[in-house]
Write an enzyme that holds these catalytic residues in place. Structure first.
Site, PDB file in Angstrom:
ATOM      1  N   ASP A  52       0.819  -1.209   0.000  1.00 12.42           N
ATOM      2  CA  ASP A  52       0.000   0.000   0.000  1.00 12.42           C
ATOM      3  C   ASP A  52       0.854   1.261   0.000  1.00 12.42           C
ATOM      4  OD1 ASP A  52      -2.330  -1.453   0.052  1.00 12.42           O
ATOM      5  OD2 ASP A  52      -2.517  -1.418   2.230  1.00 12.42           O
ATOM      6  N   TYR A 110       6.967  -9.836   7.201  1.00 13.94           N
ATOM      7  CA  TYR A 110       6.774  -8.398   7.369  1.00 13.94           C
ATOM      8  C   TYR A 110       7.282  -7.978   8.739  1.00 13.94           C
ATOM      9  CZ  TYR A 110       3.590  -7.740   3.360  1.00 13.94           C
ATOM     10  OH  TYR A 110       3.046  -7.650   2.105  1.00 13.94           O
TER      11      TYR A 110
END
Length: 495
Positions: A52, A110
């Site tokens: 994003d 992540y």
């Protein structure tokens, strides 16, 4: 035409995410534009993770196709000379023409960084989320532990479509504290939209002691986005890397309070067959689980997928659509038994020879050759044979006839019965009545062990074996499992 794989790092601050947008510049757009200029042909990349706006990466992966003759491993250096300083190609290499970064099994990792101090640090403001409220890291760790495993993470995502599958597997979820920087590091099979940021927002609520750590279990059970914490800001999130599977896992297990299953993939490479055991599953989750795990097996190369629902034999409905798949009844596994009368069975034969440790590879090859086409047979490994040899109540024999090895027998000695786990004869020795002779020798073996009951399992689709056992006095005691099968058809090279 060749396909090139790139590993990418970028600072996402100045970009509207990965995927092309009409309202601003993206990582994908910059790569496409620069590659097209470099290679002299229209080029489009396909990325593994569509990060994003504001999200960073140290190991995203993308591929593109090109007819340019520049060596694949040199493209990264030429590309970096043209890209802005906040995007770098860490490596480039040629891969197979059908290799796709989103269609391979991998572990994604992540990190979400939280700067936990009274005053923000300007040099860290673009790469961490500032939180002035003191966080209880130990409670955050306990809360994160409940996320590990296979779960429905519907509460932890912004669902973009009703058809989106929300089950994912988290392999590790660590909360690391270094001075005033708290890092949430999560590795999983894949992540849903905003999943890591919602997890981070939820764990911060735990750290602030708004939620107890155990509340994470209730959030998972709710399967409702409103039950979880807020979505943490994008700037703290970095895609650290992807580790792609180089060898197909032999077994995948999914187990939580809602379901328990095993996907056996041992026979996918050689036979294109996979087997699913559904040990238990909530009724409302059953169709989704069957669809999801079947698709995973097919994506991994299976052309036939056999499924056994061990909880309810008739829950799989033939010809009903489960996603792209329909099932038909394949076969039943039957338990057959025979009670021996005193004195029944021939004398013990010298043509049965025990298997020794140095003969493991010979037996393994023999077994897999004989049972290659037998319905529902499993591929035996050398490690499994060694486990047999280590058990004093499990017996392995080579069977010979006139000095030639014709097959083998695997027996399990129990308290009240002798189970014939496997009995096999090489194809060139079939039709000579040798199977009956072997069964009589099994009766002699039972007499040696002081056992009067023989048992075995057989598929009702293996008509030759089933007829033989009936003729030798075995009777069907029960249906032990019912198997359904679906067949996936693909064009060559397609998954």
């Amino acid at each position: 035409m060749k396909r090139v794989k790139m590993v990418l790092a970028y600072d996402g601050t100045n970009y509207c995410g990965w995927q092309f947008q009409t309202n601003g510049i993206t990582i994908e757009e910059m790569l496409n534009r620069t590659l097209t200029e470099l290679l002299g042909e229209q080029t489009a990349v396909e990325g593994a993770s569509r990060t994003d706006s504001g999200v960073h990466a140290e190991g995203n992966v993308a591929v593109f196709d090109t007819e340019n003759r520049m060596p694949a491993d040199k493209i990264c250096f030429a590309l970096n000379q043209r890209l802005p300083e906040d995007i770098r190609v860490l490596s480039s290499e040629e891969v197979a023409g059908d290799w796709h970064p989103r269609k391979q099994n991998c572990v994604k990792t992540y990190e979400y960084r939280i700067l936990n101090r009274k005053v923000n640090m300007p040099t860290l403001r673009l790469y961490s989320h500032f939180c002035y409220f003191p966080l209880n890291v130990e409670k955050m760790r306990r809360a994160a532990s409940y996320l590990v495993g296979e779960h429905d993470f519907k509460s932890f995502c912004t669902v973009r479509g009703q058809a989106e599958e929300t089950v994912r597997t988290i392999y590790r979820a660590d909360v690391i504290e270094e001075k005033d920087m708290i890092t949430i590091r999560i590795s999983g099979s894949g992540f849903l939209y905003n999943m890591v940021r919602i997890i981070a927002g939820t764990l911060m609520k735990v750290g602030m002691e708004v939620y107890p750590p155990e509340h994470v279990k209730e959030i998972l059970r709710a399967r409702n986005r409103q039950a979880a914490g807020p979505t943490a800001p994008a700037r703290g999130l970095t895609l650290m890397g992807m580790k792609y599977e180089t060898e197909l896992r032999k077994k995948i297990t999914g187990k939580n309070e809602d379901w328990d299953y095993q996907l056996i993939q041992t026979e996918i490479p050689a036979k294109k067959k996979a087997y699913i055991f559904i040990n238990r599953c909530r009724e409302e989750d059953f169709d989704r689980l069957l669809t999801r795990v079947t698709h995973q097996a097919v994506r991994n190369g299976a052309r036939q997928v056999y499924v056994c629902d061990k909880e309810e034999t008739d829950r799989i409905i033939p010809e009903k659509k489960y996603g792209h798949y329909t099932f038909r009844h394949g076969h039943d596994m039957l338990m057959m038994k025979k009670t021996l009368t005193p004195g029944q069975g021939e004398e013990w034969s010298d043509e049965w020879e025990e298997v020794y440790p140095w003969q493991v590879s010979v037996l393994c090859s023999l077994y897999n050759e004989i049972f290659y086409h037998v319905p529902n047979s499993a591929t035996l490994t050398e490690d499994e044979i060694r486990q047999w040899l280590a058990n004093s109540r499990w017996h392995l024999y080579f069977v010979k006839n006139q000095g030639q090895t014709i097959g083998f027998v695997m027996l399990i000695e129990k308290e009240q019965e002798l189970e014939i786990d496997s009995l096999g004869i090489l194809n060139e020795f079939r039709g000579r009545g040798l199977a009956k002779k072997m069964l009589r020798q099994v009766e002699a073996a039972a007499a040696r062990y002081g056992i009067r009951t023989l048992s075995l399992g057989v598929s009702n689709s293996n008509t030759a074996a089933y007829s033989l056992y009936k003729a030798m006095g075995f009777s069907t005691e029960a249906v032990t499992s019912r198997w359904y099968v679906t067949e996936a058809r693909f064009k060559e090279g397609e998954r």
